[in-house]
Motif scaffolding. Structure first.
Motif, PDB file in Angstrom:
ATOM      1  N   PHE A 198     -21.632  -8.079 -22.496  1.00 19.73           N
ATOM      2  CA  PHE A 198     -20.998  -9.399 -22.439  1.00 19.73           C
ATOM      3  C   PHE A 198     -22.044 -10.505 -22.596  1.00 19.73           C
ATOM      4  N   LEU A 199     -23.147 -10.361 -21.858  1.00 19.73           N
ATOM      5  CA  LEU A 199     -24.186 -11.387 -21.890  1.00 19.73           C
ATOM      6  C   LEU A 199     -24.736 -11.577 -23.299  1.00 19.73           C
ATOM      7  N   LYS A 200     -24.893 -10.459 -24.024  1.00 18.68           N
ATOM      8  CA  LYS A 200     -25.410 -10.547 -25.392  1.00 18.68           C
ATOM      9  C   LYS A 200     -24.425 -11.252 -26.316  1.00 18.68           C
ATOM     10  N   ALA A 201     -23.139 -11.183 -25.991  1.00 11.83           N
ATOM     11  CA  ALA A 201     -22.112 -11.772 -26.854  1.00 11.83           C
ATOM     12  C   ALA A 201     -21.726 -13.184 -26.449  1.00 11.83           C
ATOM     13  N   VAL A 202     -22.217 -13.666 -25.320  1.00 12.78           N
ATOM     14  CA  VAL A 202     -21.876 -15.018 -24.866  1.00 12.78           C
ATOM     15  C   VAL A 202     -22.195 -16.083 -25.922  1.00 12.78           C
ATOM     16  N   PRO A 203     -23.329 -15.991 -26.639  1.00 15.14           N
ATOM     17  CA  PRO A 203     -23.612 -17.013 -27.672  1.00 15.14           C
ATOM     18  C   PRO A 203     -22.518 -17.124 -28.735  1.00 15.14           C
ATOM     19  N   LEU A 204     -21.784 -16.040 -29.010  1.00 16.34           N
ATOM     20  CA  LEU A 204     -20.687 -16.121 -29.973  1.00 16.34           C
ATOM     21  C   LEU A 204     -19.555 -16.974 -29.421  1.00 16.34           C
ATOM     22  N   LEU A 205     -19.216 -16.770 -28.130  1.00 15.13           N
ATOM     23  CA  LEU A 205     -18.182 -17.586 -27.501  1.00 15.13           C
ATOM     24  C   LEU A 205     -18.593 -19.054 -27.498  1.00 15.13           C
ATOM     25  N   GLU A 206     -19.873 -19.297 -27.204  1.00 13.53           N
ATOM     26  CA  GLU A 206     -20.366 -20.670 -27.156  1.00 13.53           C
ATOM     27  C   GLU A 206     -20.305 -21.325 -28.537  1.00 13.53           C
ATOM     28  N   ALA A 207     -20.622 -20.546 -29.578  1.00 15.78           N
ATOM     29  CA  ALA A 207     -20.583 -21.099 -30.934  1.00 15.78           C
ATOM     30  C   ALA A 207     -19.156 -21.462 -31.337  1.00 15.78           C
ATOM     31  N   ILE A 208     -18.206 -20.623 -30.951  1.00 14.94           N
ATOM     32  CA  ILE A 208     -16.796 -20.893 -31.265  1.00 14.94           C
ATOM     33  C   ILE A 208     -16.309 -22.116 -30.500  1.00 14.94           C
ATOM     34  N   GLU A 209     -16.710 -22.228 -29.229  1.00 15.02           N
ATOM     35  CA  GLU A 209     -16.295 -23.371 -28.412  1.00 15.02           C
ATOM     36  C   GLU A 209     -16.925 -24.670 -28.918  1.00 15.02           C
ATOM     37  N   THR A 210     -18.166 -24.569 -29.357  1.00 15.66           N
ATOM     38  CA  THR A 210     -18.845 -25.751 -29.905  1.00 15.66           C
ATOM     39  C   THR A 210     -18.114 -26.287 -31.135  1.00 15.66           C
ATOM     40  N   ALA A 211     -17.502 -25.365 -31.863  1.00 14.33           N
ATOM     41  CA  ALA A 211     -16.743 -25.753 -33.066  1.00 14.33           C
ATOM     42  C   ALA A 211     -15.359 -26.287 -32.722  1.00 14.33           C
ATOM     43  N   GLY A 212     -15.018 -26.308 -31.422  1.00 10.40           N
ATOM     44  CA  GLY A 212     -13.759 -26.911 -30.991  1.00 10.40           C
ATOM     45  C   GLY A 212     -12.625 -25.939 -30.728  1.00 10.40           C
ATOM     46  N   PHE A 213     -12.943 -24.634 -30.593  1.00  9.44           N
ATOM     47  CA  PHE A 213     -11.900 -23.629 -30.367  1.00  9.44           C
ATOM     48  C   PHE A 213     -12.133 -22.903 -29.043  1.00  9.44           C
ATOM     49  N   ASP A 214     -11.116 -22.155 -28.626  1.00  9.29           N
ATOM     50  CA  ASP A 214     -11.229 -21.328 -27.424  1.00  9.29           C
ATOM     51  C   ASP A 214     -11.659 -19.913 -27.816  1.00  9.29           C
ATOM     52  N   ALA A 215     -12.371 -19.238 -26.919  1.00 15.49           N
ATOM     53  CA  ALA A 215     -12.776 -17.854 -27.179  1.00 15.49           C
ATOM     54  C   ALA A 215     -12.972 -17.129 -25.853  1.00 15.49           C
ATOM     55  N   TYR A 216     -12.546 -15.868 -25.817  1.00 16.60           N
ATOM     56  CA  TYR A 216     -12.611 -15.069 -24.592  1.00 16.60           C
ATOM     57  C   TYR A 216     -12.907 -13.603 -24.929  1.00 16.60           C
ATOM     58  N   PHE A 217     -13.468 -12.914 -23.966  1.00 16.88           N
ATOM     59  CA  PHE A 217     -13.537 -11.460 -24.036  1.00 16.88           C
ATOM     60  C   PHE A 217     -12.168 -10.928 -23.624  1.00 16.88           C
ATOM     61  N   VAL A 218     -11.688  -9.884 -24.302  1.00 17.73           N
ATOM     62  CA  VAL A 218     -10.353  -9.360 -24.002  1.00 17.73           C
ATOM     63  C   VAL A 218     -10.352  -7.836 -24.056  1.00 17.73           C
ATOM     64  N   GLY A 219      -9.246  -7.287 -23.556  1.00 17.94           N
ATOM     65  CA  GLY A 219      -8.975  -5.866 -23.744  1.00 17.94           C
ATOM     66  C   GLY A 219      -9.700  -4.925 -22.805  1.00 17.94           C
ATOM     67  N   GLY A 220      -9.999  -3.732 -23.332  1.00 20.55           N
ATOM     68  CA  GLY A 220     -10.538  -2.651 -22.513  1.00 20.55           C
ATOM     69  C   GLY A 220     -11.867  -2.949 -21.870  1.00 20.55           C
ATOM     70  N   SER A 221     -12.690  -3.775 -22.513  1.00 19.53           N
ATOM     71  CA  SER A 221     -13.995  -4.072 -21.920  1.00 19.53           C
ATOM     72  C   SER A 221     -13.840  -4.869 -20.634  1.00 19.53           C
ATOM     73  N   VAL A 222     -12.875  -5.773 -20.591  1.00 14.74           N
ATOM     74  CA  VAL A 222     -12.629  -6.547 -19.370  1.00 14.74           C
ATOM     75  C   VAL A 222     -12.115  -5.617 -18.267  1.00 14.74           C
ATOM     76  N   ARG A 223     -11.159  -4.777 -18.642  1.00 19.10           N
ATOM     77  CA  ARG A 223     -10.631  -3.790 -17.681  1.00 19.10           C
ATOM     78  C   ARG A 223     -11.743  -2.918 -17.124  1.00 19.10           C
ATOM     79  N   ASP A 224     -12.561  -2.374 -18.006  1.00 17.73           N
ATOM     80  CA  ASP A 224     -13.599  -1.442 -17.566  1.00 17.73           C
ATOM     81  C   ASP A 224     -14.664  -2.129 -16.727  1.00 17.73           C
ATOM     82  N   SER A 225     -14.931  -3.397 -16.998  1.00 18.84           N
ATOM     83  CA  SER A 225     -15.912  -4.118 -16.178  1.00 18.84           C
ATOM     84  C   SER A 225     -15.417  -4.256 -14.745  1.00 18.84           C
ATOM     85  N   LEU A 226     -14.108  -4.473 -14.574  1.00 16.31           N
ATOM     86  CA  LEU A 226     -13.531  -4.580 -13.233  1.00 16.31           C
ATOM     87  C   LEU A 226     -13.499  -3.227 -12.529  1.00 16.31           C
ATOM     88  N   LEU A 227     -13.514  -2.161 -13.320  1.00 22.98           N
ATOM     89  CA  LEU A 227     -13.535  -0.799 -12.760  1.00 22.98           C
ATOM     90  C   LEU A 227     -14.955  -0.289 -12.589  1.00 22.98           C
TER      91      LEU A 227
END
Length: 401
Positions: A5-34
């Motif tokens: 996730f930490l390695k991919a945070v710059p991608l979310l930041e780049a998308i947000e800087t361009a004026g859009f929303d971005a999130y991590f989704v799906g199985g990776s979020v589930r597995d992180s909570l597990l």
């Protein structure tokens, strides 16, 4: 937040800087909570594919018609998908059409199970409109919204529910189980390859002994290749301690319980459209399991089976006996062999033809087999000169020309 996730945070930041929303989704979020290991992450965004291409210089149109593109960032590929809604699924496999939207909640609403319908922002904050965290806390697999609708959209979700039981050890929520039991027949519209992929994940799961009885209770086996009427075989498989088994070993154990010969086993595996190499591997394990049930391993059997097949057959043999296999002695036996396969033999057919001035024929295969056995038993060393001398002596003593 785990490293992927930490390695991919710059991608979310780049998308947000361009004026859009971005999130991590799906199985990776589930597995992180597990607290499960995260292999890769998926990203969902309000940006359209064309807008994403303006943000990132290196992209691949992976599934652009469904809103997914591949972004290459620091040498790592990331799938980024535009928020979307889906129309009806008339074939119970894929949506008739996809509409791109700007709402995260509407995107999460189309997902299969509540534990997979969560998102996480760049700071680690969880967005959970369908109470996936509650499902994880309760260790329960529950559909997003009405279960019959979710399974009607994509019948493979029936298999996915049972696969998650095997992987996570969760139970299936009552209404969800009732729906998958009632709608199991919809699996008939699903391609064999897709069912095979889910069934193999189920077989490989840590809690397969919990998943298979549910599969039987729901009658799902009746819609899987060659398994209708095989309740006893699947029950026997569920009762075995198969922790750590490879998928080939699981298939071979199932073939054993089905009491199939080589031809029948091949026909059964073909129904699942397994790769030829995997089918042969499974059938070889089954063959050598039969040998092991009547004899012990020696240099010849270790050589002819091969290390991998031998260890698999031994592991299954002890599993059937309710014992834990101790394999280090067999590994040592194989490692001590003077040759591991026929390619290591220091002679070939051309040598034999030259030495004995004979035409090619079945005698070459017989001679090579005799040489292999002599080398394995230590009667002759694996050198061209010594093998030639040994063969000449054998021929002289037997009176052969």
């Amino acid at each position: 937040m785990q490293l992927p996730f930490l390695k991919a945070v710059p991608l979310l930041e780049a998308i947000e800087t361009a004026g859009f929303d971005a999130y991590f989704v799906g199985g990776s979020v589930r597995d992180s909570l597990l607290n499960r290991k995260i292999a890769d992450v998926d990203i969902a965004t309000s940006a359209l594919p064309a807008e994403l291409k303006k943000i990132f210089p290196r992209t691949v149109d992976l599934g652009i018609e469904h809103g997914t593109i591949l972004v290459l960032y620091n040498g790592v590929p990331y799938e980024i998908t535009t928020f979307r809604t889906e129309s009806q699924y008339t074939d119970h496999r894929r949506p008739d059409s996809v509409e791109f939207i700007r709402s995260l909640n509407e995107d999460l609403k189309r997902r299969d199970f509540t534990m997979n319908a969560m998102a996480m922002d760049k700071t680690g904050n969880i967005i959970d409109p369908f109470h996936g965290t509650v499902s994880i806390r309760d260790q329960q697999i529950k559909t997003v919204g009405k279960a019959s609708d979710r399974f009607g959209e994509d019948a493979l979700r029936i298999m996915r529910a049972l696969r998650f039981v095997s992987q996570l050890g969760f139970s299936v929520e009552h209404g969800t189980f009732a729906a998958l039991k009632k709608q199991g027949h919809l699996l008939e519209s699903i391609a064999v390859e897709r069912k095979t992929a889910e069934f193999e994940k189920l077989l490989a799961g840590k809690y397969v002994s919990k998943a298979l009885p549910l599969l039987l209770e729901a009658g799902i086996h009746s819609y899987l290749p060659g398994l209708a009427g095989k309740e006893e075989c699947l029950t026997d498989l569920a009762r075995c301690g198969t922790a750590g088994f490879t998928i080939e070993e699981m298939w071979s154990l199932l073939l054993y319980f089905m009491n199939l010969n080589d031809k029948e086993a091949e026909d059964f595996l073909r129904k699942w459209k397994l790769p030829v190499k995997k089918m042969k591997h499974c059938i070889h394990i089954l063959k050598w399991l039969g040998f092991r049930q009547g004899d012990n391993w020696d240099a010849e059997s270790a050589y002819h089976s091969g290390k991998s097949i031998m260890l698999s057959a031994e592991r299954i043999f002890h599993c059937l006996a309710g014992e834990e296999a101790v394999l280090h002695k067999l590994e040592a036996l194989f490692d001590s062999l003077p040759i591991k396969n026929s390619s290591e033999l220091d002679v070939n057919g051309n040598d034999l033809i030259s030495w004995f001035d004979r035409k090619p024929g079945p005698w070459i295969k017989e001679a090579v087999s005799d040489i292999e056995k002599a080398v394995l038993l230590g009667k002759v060393r694996n050198t061209k000169a010594e093998i030639k001398e040994w063969l000449l002596k054998c021929n002289q003593s037997s009176g052969k020309d």
